[in-house]
Design a protein around this motif. Structure first.
Motif, PDB file in Angstrom:
ATOM      1  N   ILE A 225       0.862  -1.182   0.000  1.00 43.48           N
ATOM      2  CA  ILE A 225       0.000   0.000   0.000  1.00 43.48           C
ATOM      3  C   ILE A 225       0.895   1.228   0.000  1.00 43.48           C
ATOM      4  O   ILE A 225       1.650   1.459   0.944  1.00 43.48           O
ATOM      5  CB  ILE A 225      -0.915   0.033   1.243  1.00 43.48           C
ATOM      6  N   LYS A 226       0.826   2.021  -1.059  1.00 45.02           N
ATOM      7  CA  LYS A 226       1.587   3.267  -1.122  1.00 45.02           C
ATOM      8  C   LYS A 226       0.710   4.355  -0.515  1.00 45.02           C
ATOM      9  O   LYS A 226      -0.403   4.589  -0.977  1.00 45.02           O
ATOM     10  CB  LYS A 226       1.960   3.602  -2.564  1.00 45.02           C
ATOM     11  N   ALA A 227       1.234   4.978   0.555  1.00 45.74           N
ATOM     12  CA  ALA A 227       0.396   5.913   1.290  1.00 45.74           C
ATOM     13  C   ALA A 227       1.239   6.912   2.074  1.00 45.74           C
ATOM     14  O   ALA A 227       2.433   6.707   2.272  1.00 45.74           O
ATOM     15  CB  ALA A 227      -0.502   5.140   2.244  1.00 45.74           C
ATOM     16  N   GLN A 228       0.581   7.938   2.549  1.00 43.66           N
ATOM     17  CA  GLN A 228       1.209   8.932   3.416  1.00 43.66           C
ATOM     18  C   GLN A 228       1.258   8.449   4.862  1.00 43.66           C
ATOM     19  O   GLN A 228       2.191   8.744   5.583  1.00 43.66           O
ATOM     20  CB  GLN A 228       0.403  10.246   3.362  1.00 43.66           C
ATOM     21  N   SER A 229       0.231   7.703   5.273  1.00 45.15           N
ATOM     22  CA  SER A 229       0.083   7.337   6.676  1.00 45.15           C
ATOM     23  C   SER A 229      -0.090   5.832   6.844  1.00 45.15           C
ATOM     24  O   SER A 229      -1.003   5.246   6.255  1.00 45.15           O
ATOM     25  CB  SER A 229      -1.140   8.060   7.259  1.00 45.15           C
ATOM     26  N   ARG A 230       0.767   5.218   7.662  1.00 47.98           N
ATOM     27  CA  ARG A 230       0.604   3.790   7.976  1.00 47.98           C
ATOM     28  C   ARG A 230      -0.711   3.546   8.682  1.00 47.98           C
ATOM     29  O   ARG A 230      -1.428   2.602   8.394  1.00 47.98           O
ATOM     30  CB  ARG A 230       1.736   3.293   8.886  1.00 47.98           C
ATOM     31  N   LEU A 231      -1.011   4.386   9.648  1.00 47.74           N
ATOM     32  CA  LEU A 231      -2.213   4.206  10.455  1.00 47.74           C
ATOM     33  C   LEU A 231      -3.473   4.227   9.599  1.00 47.74           C
ATOM     34  O   LEU A 231      -4.276   3.288   9.643  1.00 47.74           O
ATOM     35  CB  LEU A 231      -2.294   5.288  11.541  1.00 47.74           C
TER      36      LEU A 231
ATOM     37  N   GLY B  55       4.888  -6.445  14.938  1.00 49.57           N
ATOM     38  CA  GLY B  55       6.127  -6.680  15.664  1.00 49.57           C
ATOM     39  C   GLY B  55       6.319  -5.599  16.705  1.00 49.57           C
ATOM     40  O   GLY B  55       5.874  -4.459  16.528  1.00 49.57           O
ATOM     41  N   HIS B  56       6.955  -5.954  17.810  1.00 50.41           N
ATOM     42  CA  HIS B  56       7.234  -4.973  18.868  1.00 50.41           C
ATOM     43  C   HIS B  56       8.732  -4.961  19.118  1.00 50.41           C
ATOM     44  O   HIS B  56       9.297  -5.951  19.578  1.00 50.41           O
ATOM     45  CB  HIS B  56       6.491  -5.334  20.153  1.00 50.41           C
ATOM     46  N   ARG B  57       9.366  -3.846  18.798  1.00 51.76           N
ATOM     47  CA  ARG B  57      10.800  -3.708  19.033  1.00 51.76           C
ATOM     48  C   ARG B  57      11.029  -3.132  20.412  1.00 51.76           C
ATOM     49  O   ARG B  57      10.362  -2.187  20.816  1.00 51.76           O
ATOM     50  CB  ARG B  57      11.422  -2.808  17.980  1.00 51.76           C
ATOM     51  N   ASP B  58      11.993  -3.694  21.115  1.00 51.08           N
ATOM     52  CA  ASP B  58      12.286  -3.252  22.479  1.00 51.08           C
ATOM     53  C   ASP B  58      12.753  -1.797  22.542  1.00 51.08           C
ATOM     54  O   ASP B  58      12.512  -1.103  23.502  1.00 51.08           O
ATOM     55  CB  ASP B  58      13.362  -4.133  23.111  1.00 51.08           C
TER      56      ASP B  58
ATOM     57  N   ASN C 137       4.678   1.099  19.135  1.00 50.85           N
ATOM     58  CA  ASN C 137       3.774   1.172  20.280  1.00 50.85           C
ATOM     59  C   ASN C 137       2.640   2.131  20.010  1.00 50.85           C
ATOM     60  O   ASN C 137       1.482   1.835  20.281  1.00 50.85           O
ATOM     61  CB  ASN C 137       4.528   1.582  21.544  1.00 50.85           C
ATOM     62  N   SER C 138       2.964   3.312  19.487  1.00 50.10           N
ATOM     63  CA  SER C 138       1.904   4.277  19.204  1.00 50.10           C
ATOM     64  C   SER C 138       1.020   3.780  18.071  1.00 50.10           C
ATOM     65  O   SER C 138      -0.193   4.005  18.098  1.00 50.10           O
ATOM     66  CB  SER C 138       2.494   5.653  18.890  1.00 50.10           C
ATOM     67  N   LEU C 139       1.582   3.097  17.089  1.00 52.13           N
ATOM     68  CA  LEU C 139       0.767   2.525  16.021  1.00 52.13           C
ATOM     69  C   LEU C 139      -0.177   1.485  16.600  1.00 52.13           C
ATOM     70  O   LEU C 139      -1.375   1.482  16.285  1.00 52.13           O
ATOM     71  CB  LEU C 139       1.658   1.894  14.939  1.00 52.13           C
ATOM     72  N   ALA C 140       0.316   0.623  17.467  1.00 53.25           N
ATOM     73  CA  ALA C 140      -0.528  -0.404  18.078  1.00 53.25           C
ATOM     74  C   ALA C 140      -1.645   0.238  18.898  1.00 53.25           C
ATOM     75  O   ALA C 140      -2.802  -0.175  18.815  1.00 53.25           O
ATOM     76  CB  ALA C 140       0.315  -1.327  18.951  1.00 53.25           C
ATOM     77  N   GLN C 141      -1.309   1.239  19.689  1.00 56.75           N
ATOM     78  CA  GLN C 141      -2.316   1.905  20.513  1.00 56.75           C
ATOM     79  C   GLN C 141      -3.412   2.522  19.656  1.00 56.75           C
ATOM     80  O   GLN C 141      -4.602   2.400  19.965  1.00 56.75           O
ATOM     81  CB  GLN C 141      -1.664   2.982  21.384  1.00 56.75           C
ATOM     82  N   ARG C 142      -3.033   3.163  18.590  1.00 58.21           N
ATOM     83  CA  ARG C 142      -4.029   3.803  17.724  1.00 58.21           C
ATOM     84  C   ARG C 142      -4.858   2.774  16.973  1.00 58.21           C
ATOM     85  O   ARG C 142      -6.068   2.945  16.798  1.00 58.21           O
ATOM     86  CB  ARG C 142      -3.335   4.761  16.772  1.00 58.21           C
ATOM     87  N   LEU C 143      -4.223   1.707  16.498  1.00 58.45           N
ATOM     88  CA  LEU C 143      -4.978   0.659  15.801  1.00 58.45           C
ATOM     89  C   LEU C 143      -6.016   0.013  16.708  1.00 58.45           C
ATOM     90  O   LEU C 143      -7.140  -0.258  16.290  1.00 58.45           O
ATOM     91  CB  LEU C 143      -4.032  -0.406  15.237  1.00 58.45           C
ATOM     92  N   VAL C 144      -5.642  -0.238  17.961  1.00 58.34           N
ATOM     93  CA  VAL C 144      -6.582  -0.832  18.913  1.00 58.34           C
ATOM     94  C   VAL C 144      -7.811   0.054  19.064  1.00 58.34           C
ATOM     95  O   VAL C 144      -8.943  -0.423  19.087  1.00 58.34           O
ATOM     96  CB  VAL C 144      -5.904  -1.067  20.286  1.00 58.34           C
TER      97      VAL C 144
END
Length: 181
Positions: free
Chosen positions: A82-88, A106-109, A115-122
């Protein structure tokens, strides 16, 4: 709606770098066990993500090669760049359009971006979202389920219980976080 312990369709959000290895290994484990019916491998090509790609490699070919290395075989899979401006925005749109009921990240230490992507997706997707630690040992030892007493969190908890039973996971931790103002 998926039944407890099973997901109809899962998105695996890839970065197309070395951090995808653990994520793909975990996704392969889920697919092999029958927890997931159909897997969507998605790479959101933002300008920042494009700058980090290996020069001269086609992202779709790179994605398929990485998946082949992690999965011995996979029958039901979709590959999407997906070519886009925003991942979210792109991931939320993809989740809704394809009726996804599980998103795997994936969660990188050492990186707070996911983390912010996961929080917003939830908050936006209304489906289960799992994060796979960077150095997981391929065995589920604990499931943490955030709850807010909504129907979605009830579904998440029932999924966790079913998966814990299937994988003999010794611990499920339900966490309700609230702001006391």
């Amino acid at each position: 709606v998926s039944k407890p312990g099973h997901f109809n369709s899962m998105v695996v959000h890839l970065s197309l770098n070395e951090h995808d290895d653990n994520l793909l290994c975990y996704a392969a484990q889920l697919a092999k066990s029958g927890v997931v019916n159909h897997t969507h491998f998605v790479f959101v090509e933002t300008s920042q993500a494009r700058a980090q790609l290996q020069e001269g490699l086609d992202p779709e070919m790179q994605m398929k090669q990485s998946v082949r290395q992690a999965f011995s075989s996979i029958e039901k899979a979709t590959y999407k760049i997906i070519k886009a401006q925003s991942r979210l925005d792109s991931l939320v749109d993809y989740v809704f359009k394809n009726k996804i009921d599980l998103v795997l990240l994936g969660h990188r230490d050492h990186c707070n971006g996911h983390n912010s992507l996961a929080q917003r997706l939830v908050m936006l997707c209304g489906c289960s979202l799992w994060t796979v630690p960077e150095n997981f040992d391929s065995r589920i030892q604990r499931i943490i389920v955030p709850i807010d007493f909504s129907p979605i969190s009830v579904d998440s908890l029932s999924q966790a219980v079913a998966i814990a039973a299937q994988y003999n996971v010794p611990e499920i931790l339900a966490i309700h976080v609230y702001a006391d103002e």
